[in-house]
Enzyme design. Structure first.
Site, PDB file in Angstrom:
ATOM      1  N   ASP A 285      26.959  37.147  37.038  1.00  0.00           N
ATOM      2  CA  ASP A 285      28.124  37.327  36.184  1.00  0.00           C
ATOM      3  C   ASP A 285      28.684  35.958  35.811  1.00  0.00           C
ATOM      4  O   ASP A 285      28.795  35.071  36.655  1.00  0.00           O
ATOM      5  CB  ASP A 285      29.192  38.153  36.907  1.00  0.00           C
ATOM      6  CG  ASP A 285      30.250  38.668  35.953  1.00  0.00           C
ATOM      7  OD1 ASP A 285      29.981  38.719  34.733  1.00  0.00           O
ATOM      8  OD2 ASP A 285      31.344  39.019  36.417  1.00  0.00           O
TER       9      ASP A 285
ATOM     10  N   HIS B 260      40.128  33.850  28.238  1.00  0.00           N
ATOM     11  CA  HIS B 260      40.285  34.448  29.569  1.00  0.00           C
ATOM     12  C   HIS B 260      40.484  33.368  30.625  1.00  0.00           C
ATOM     13  O   HIS B 260      41.353  33.492  31.510  1.00  0.00           O
ATOM     14  CB  HIS B 260      39.062  35.294  29.913  1.00  0.00           C
ATOM     15  CG  HIS B 260      39.050  35.804  31.321  1.00  0.00           C
ATOM     16  ND1 HIS B 260      39.962  36.723  31.794  1.00  0.00           N
ATOM     17  CD2 HIS B 260      38.241  35.506  32.375  1.00  0.00           C
ATOM     18  CE1 HIS B 260      39.717  36.977  33.072  1.00  0.00           C
ATOM     19  NE2 HIS B 260      38.681  36.248  33.447  1.00  0.00           N
TER      20      HIS B 260
ATOM     21  N   GLU C 243      37.159  44.394  34.416  1.00  0.00           N
ATOM     22  CA  GLU C 243      36.840  43.339  33.461  1.00  0.00           C
ATOM     23  C   GLU C 243      35.871  43.912  32.443  1.00  0.00           C
ATOM     24  O   GLU C 243      34.795  44.408  32.806  1.00  0.00           O
ATOM     25  CB  GLU C 243      36.230  42.114  34.162  1.00  0.00           C
ATOM     26  CG  GLU C 243      37.224  41.395  35.053  1.00  0.00           C
ATOM     27  CD  GLU C 243      36.658  40.142  35.697  1.00  0.00           C
ATOM     28  OE1 GLU C 243      37.459  39.329  36.197  1.00  0.00           O
ATOM     29  OE2 GLU C 243      35.421  39.978  35.701  1.00  0.00           O
TER      30      GLU C 243
ATOM     31  N   GLU D 164      33.119  43.613  29.869  1.00  0.00           N
ATOM     32  CA  GLU D 164      32.083  42.606  29.684  1.00  0.00           C
ATOM     33  C   GLU D 164      30.903  43.174  28.903  1.00  0.00           C
ATOM     34  O   GLU D 164      30.770  44.391  28.729  1.00  0.00           O
ATOM     35  CB  GLU D 164      31.603  42.070  31.036  1.00  0.00           C
ATOM     36  CG  GLU D 164      32.729  41.552  31.922  1.00  0.00           C
ATOM     37  CD  GLU D 164      32.245  40.723  33.096  1.00  0.00           C
ATOM     38  OE1 GLU D 164      31.064  40.295  33.075  1.00  0.00           O
ATOM     39  OE2 GLU D 164      33.039  40.492  34.025  1.00  0.00           O
TER      40      GLU D 164
ATOM     41  N   ASP E  62      33.134  45.078  35.260  1.00  0.00           N
ATOM     42  CA  ASP E  62      33.072  44.335  36.517  1.00  0.00           C
ATOM     43  C   ASP E  62      34.359  44.611  37.296  1.00  0.00           C
ATOM     44  O   ASP E  62      35.337  43.875  37.193  1.00  0.00           O
ATOM     45  CB  ASP E  62      32.909  42.848  36.224  1.00  0.00           C
ATOM     46  CG  ASP E  62      32.861  42.003  37.484  1.00  0.00           C
ATOM     47  OD1 ASP E  62      32.374  42.517  38.505  1.00  0.00           O
ATOM     48  OD2 ASP E  62      33.304  40.845  37.441  1.00  0.00           O
TER      49      ASP E  62
ATOM     50  N   ARG F 149      41.671  41.962  43.013  1.00  0.00           N
ATOM     51  CA  ARG F 149      42.235  40.627  42.843  1.00  0.00           C
ATOM     52  C   ARG F 149      42.849  40.067  44.122  1.00  0.00           C
ATOM     53  O   ARG F 149      42.812  38.841  44.350  1.00  0.00           O
ATOM     54  CB  ARG F 149      43.301  40.659  41.743  1.00  0.00           C
ATOM     55  CG  ARG F 149      42.768  41.080  40.379  1.00  0.00           C
ATOM     56  CD  ARG F 149      41.703  40.145  39.877  1.00  0.00           C
ATOM     57  NE  ARG F 149      41.297  40.501  38.514  1.00  0.00           N
ATOM     58  CZ  ARG F 149      40.271  39.961  37.876  1.00  0.00           C
ATOM     59  NH1 ARG F 149      39.520  39.055  38.489  1.00  0.00           N
ATOM     60  NH2 ARG F 149      39.981  40.337  36.647  1.00  0.00           N
TER      61      ARG F 149
ATOM     62  N   GLN G  53      40.021  38.947  46.228  1.00  0.00           N
ATOM     63  CA  GLN G  53      39.425  37.781  45.581  1.00  0.00           C
ATOM     64  C   GLN G  53      40.232  36.512  45.842  1.00  0.00           C
ATOM     65  O   GLN G  53      39.676  35.453  46.132  1.00  0.00           O
ATOM     66  CB  GLN G  53      39.313  38.035  44.075  1.00  0.00           C
ATOM     67  CG  GLN G  53      38.642  36.914  43.299  1.00  0.00           C
ATOM     68  CD  GLN G  53      38.521  37.233  41.815  1.00  0.00           C
ATOM     69  OE1 GLN G  53      38.967  38.284  41.356  1.00  0.00           O
ATOM     70  NE2 GLN G  53      37.929  36.335  41.051  1.00  0.00           N
TER      71      GLN G  53
ATOM     72  N   LYS H 170      34.123  41.736  44.454  1.00  0.00           N
ATOM     73  CA  LYS H 170      33.335  42.119  43.276  1.00  0.00           C
ATOM     74  C   LYS H 170      32.159  43.031  43.620  1.00  0.00           C
ATOM     75  O   LYS H 170      31.692  43.782  42.765  1.00  0.00           O
ATOM     76  CB  LYS H 170      32.786  40.860  42.594  1.00  0.00           C
ATOM     77  CG  LYS H 170      33.845  39.892  42.100  1.00  0.00           C
ATOM     78  CD  LYS H 170      34.366  40.307  40.746  1.00  0.00           C
ATOM     79  CE  LYS H 170      35.176  39.203  40.108  1.00  0.00           C
ATOM     80  NZ  LYS H 170      35.587  39.526  38.719  1.00  0.00           N
TER      81      LYS H 170
ATOM     82  N   THR I 202      29.786  47.686  40.160  1.00  0.00           N
ATOM     83  CA  THR I 202      29.724  47.169  38.797  1.00  0.00           C
ATOM     84  C   THR I 202      29.137  48.283  37.945  1.00  0.00           C
ATOM     85  O   THR I 202      28.013  48.728  38.198  1.00  0.00           O
ATOM     86  CB  THR I 202      28.829  45.917  38.699  1.00  0.00           C
ATOM     87  OG1 THR I 202      29.319  44.907  39.589  1.00  0.00           O
ATOM     88  CG2 THR I 202      28.800  45.384  37.281  1.00  0.00           C
TER      89      THR I 202
ATOM     90  N   GLU J 129      45.304  40.132  33.030  1.00  0.00           N
ATOM     91  CA  GLU J 129      45.893  39.482  31.856  1.00  0.00           C
ATOM     92  C   GLU J 129      46.892  40.388  31.151  1.00  0.00           C
ATOM     93  O   GLU J 129      47.951  39.927  30.711  1.00  0.00           O
ATOM     94  CB  GLU J 129      44.786  39.076  30.888  1.00  0.00           C
ATOM     95  CG  GLU J 129      43.823  38.036  31.444  1.00  0.00           C
ATOM     96  CD  GLU J 129      42.585  37.928  30.595  1.00  0.00           C
ATOM     97  OE1 GLU J 129      42.562  37.076  29.682  1.00  0.00           O
ATOM     98  OE2 GLU J 129      41.629  38.703  30.821  1.00  0.00           O
TER      99      GLU J 129
END
Length: 405
Positions: A117, A124, A188, A190, A222, A226, A229, A242, A246, A347
Site C-alpha cells: 500500500d 492526503h 481509506e 483507494e 484500506d 487510527r 496506528q 491495517k 483490506t 480527514e
C-alpha cells in the site's frame, strides 16, 4: 453494437468487460466471469463450449492462470469476448452462459500473492500532516512513492463483514497505553493494481513496462484503526492497525478498458530520479464515491494523485524485489483539494474534531458498529460511455469478545 439489450448508460458495457469470479445458488462452483450489462458471462463455460484456445486458463476458479498468461493472451480473450457479444452468429451458443448479475455470489477474483500500500496523494499527505501537527510533507515524499507491505491473507472481497479490531492504543493525554477495541475505526478509499506477469528476482522493472506486467484495476478500502496506528507506528509504520482487513471490489477492470481515462499526472517537482520517469502518461481520471450508511460523504478524484501506478511499480521493484502473479498494490488514500473530496474519515472529521453529517440528522467522526461503507468509481470510456468498477461494500461488526470502546 451487441445482440444483447444493453442500457446506454450501463457501467458494464462492451468498452469495459471486467473480470471476476462468481458462483450461483444452484451451482456452487467458482467460475471466471465477465460482467456485461446486468448479466455475467460465464467465461469458463463459454470458452469450454466453444473450444476457445484459452479455455484451460479459466478452470481454476481464480484469475491467476489468466493473469500469468500475459498481454497477448489478455488481448486475445478480450477480443474473443467482444466478438461473442457483438456478432449475432454467436448468440445461440453464448446466450445459455449468461447469468443475471443480481443473483450471483462474488468471490475474491484472484489469489493475492503480496500486498503493498502506498501513500501517494499529496493532498492526503498534507492533510494528515496538518491534523497531527507534523508539518506539510515528509522530506522524502516528493522524491519517492512511500509505501508499506500489508497482509495478503486478509484481503477480502466486497461484502465481507469487517470485525472491529482490538489492540493497544495510547491517546496523547494518557500516561500509559490501554488494550481494547479500536475507538477510531476508519476507511481509506483507494485504487488497486493487479499484477499478472511476474518478474525476475533481482531485476528492477522499468516504469515503461507497466502495461506488460499489470493486468487491471480494482477498488480498495484500506480499513484503518487510527488509535492503534498512532501508538504502534513508531518507528516502523502500520502493522495491526491495517492488517485486520483490506476489502477489494469483485471486478477487475483490464487496463485495455481504461485508454480513454489516461491523463498526465500533476507536475512533479523536483524531477524524479530516472527510474521513476516514464514517457507514457499513466495518471487515470477516475471519479470515486464514498457512501456511509447510504449517504454520499465524499467524491475523491484520482486524477490528482501525485505518484502514478507505473512509478509505484518501478519503485517497489527498484531494489530487486520481484513481482508475482496475483500481487496487489494500492494507490494510497485518494483525496482531492476540496472538503468533499477527502478519502478518509480522518480527514472528513479533521481528526475527530469536526463531525460530518451522514443524513437523517446523524453525524460521524469515525465508524460505529453496524455502519456500512460503500466505495464506487467510474472512468471515461469510449464514445462518451462511463466505465464502472462495481462496489466495495463492508459492514462493521463489533469486536470479538465485546468490550467497551
Amino acid at each position: 453494437m451487441s445482440w444483447l439489450e444493453l442500457a446506454g448508460d450501463t457501467p458494464f458495457g462492451l468498452g469495459n468487460l471486467p473480470y471476476g469470479v462468481f458462483s450461483t445458488g444452484d451451482d456452487p462452483r467458482r467460475r471466471v466471469g465477465v460482467a456485461v450489462g446486468e448479466q455475467v458471462l460465464d467465461l469458463s463455460a463459454a470458452a469450454g463450449a466453444t473450444g476457445a484456445p484459452f479455455a484451460g486458463l479459466l478452470t481454476a476458479g481464480v484469475l491467476n492462470p489468466l493473469l500469468a498468461a500475459g498481454p497477448s493472451v489478455w488481448a486475445q480473450v478480450r477480443e474473443q469476448v467482444r466478438e461473442w457479444l457483438t456478432e449475432p452468429r454467436h448468440a445461440d451458443r453464448v446466450r445459455p452462459h449468461l447469468v443475471p448479475r443480481v443473483g450471483i455470489t462474488s468471490h475474491l477474483p484472484f489469489e493475492v500473492a503480496d500486498y503493498v500500500d502506498f501513500y501517494s496523494s499529496e493532498q492526503h499527505a498534507i492533510n494528515a500532516g496538518r491534523i497531527f501537527g507534523a508539518g506539510e510533507l515528509p522530506p522524502n515524499w516528493k522524491h519517492l512513492p512511500i509505501g508499506y507491505h500489508g497482509r495478503a491473507g486478509t484481503v477480502v472481497v466486497s461484502g465481507t463483514p469487517v470485525v472491529r479490531p482490538s489492540g493497544q492504543r495510547k491517546p496523547r493525554a494518557a500516561e500509559v497505553p490501554s488494550f481494547g477495541p479500536s475507538k477510531l475505526l476508519d476507511i481509506e478509499a483507494e485504487v488497486g493494481f493487479v499484477v499478472g506477469v511476474p518478474s525476475e528476482h533481482g531485476r528492477p522493472v522499468p516504469a515503461g513496462e507497466f502495461g506488460r506486467h499489470v493486468f487491471g484495476v480494482c477498488l480498495v478500502n484500506d480499513w484503518s484503526a487510527r488509535d492503534l496506528q498512532g501508538w504502534e507506528a513508531q518507528p516502523l509504520g502500520p502493522f495491526l492497525s491495517k492488517s485486520f482487513a483490506t476489502s477489494v471490489s469483485p471486478w477487475v477492470v483490464p487496463l485495455a478498458a481504461l485508454e480513454h481515462a489516461r491523463v498526465a499526472p500533476p507536475p512533479q517537482v523536483p524531477e524524479p530520479f530516472e527510474y521513476l520517469r516514464v514517457a507514457e502518461p499513466w495518471g487515470l481520471d477516475l471519479s470515486l464515491e464514498i457512501r456511509l450508511n447510504g449517504h454520499l460523504v465524499a467524491s475523491p478524484p484520482f486524477a490528482t494523485h501525485y505518484w502514478t501506478a507505473a512509478q509505484q511499480m518501478a519503485h517497489l521493484t527498484v531494489n530487486g524485489a520481484s513481482l508475482r502473479t496475483g500481487d496487489l498494490y494500492a494507490s494510497g488514500t485518494v483525496t482531492g483539494p476540496e472538503k468533499d473530496q477527502r478519502g478518509s474519515l480522518l480527514e472528513l472529521s479533521w481528526g475527530g474534531r469536526e463531525p460530518f453529517a451522514i443524513g437523517g440528522g446523524a453525524s460521524r467522526t469515525f465508524l460505529e458498529d453496524g455502519d456500512e461503507v460503500v466505495l464506487g468509481a467510474t472512468a471515461p470510456g469510449p464514445d462518451g460511455a462511463r466505465i464502472g468498477f462495481g462496489e466495495v461494500r463492508g459492514e462493521v461488526l463489533p469486536a470479538v469478545g465485546g468490550g467497551a470502546l
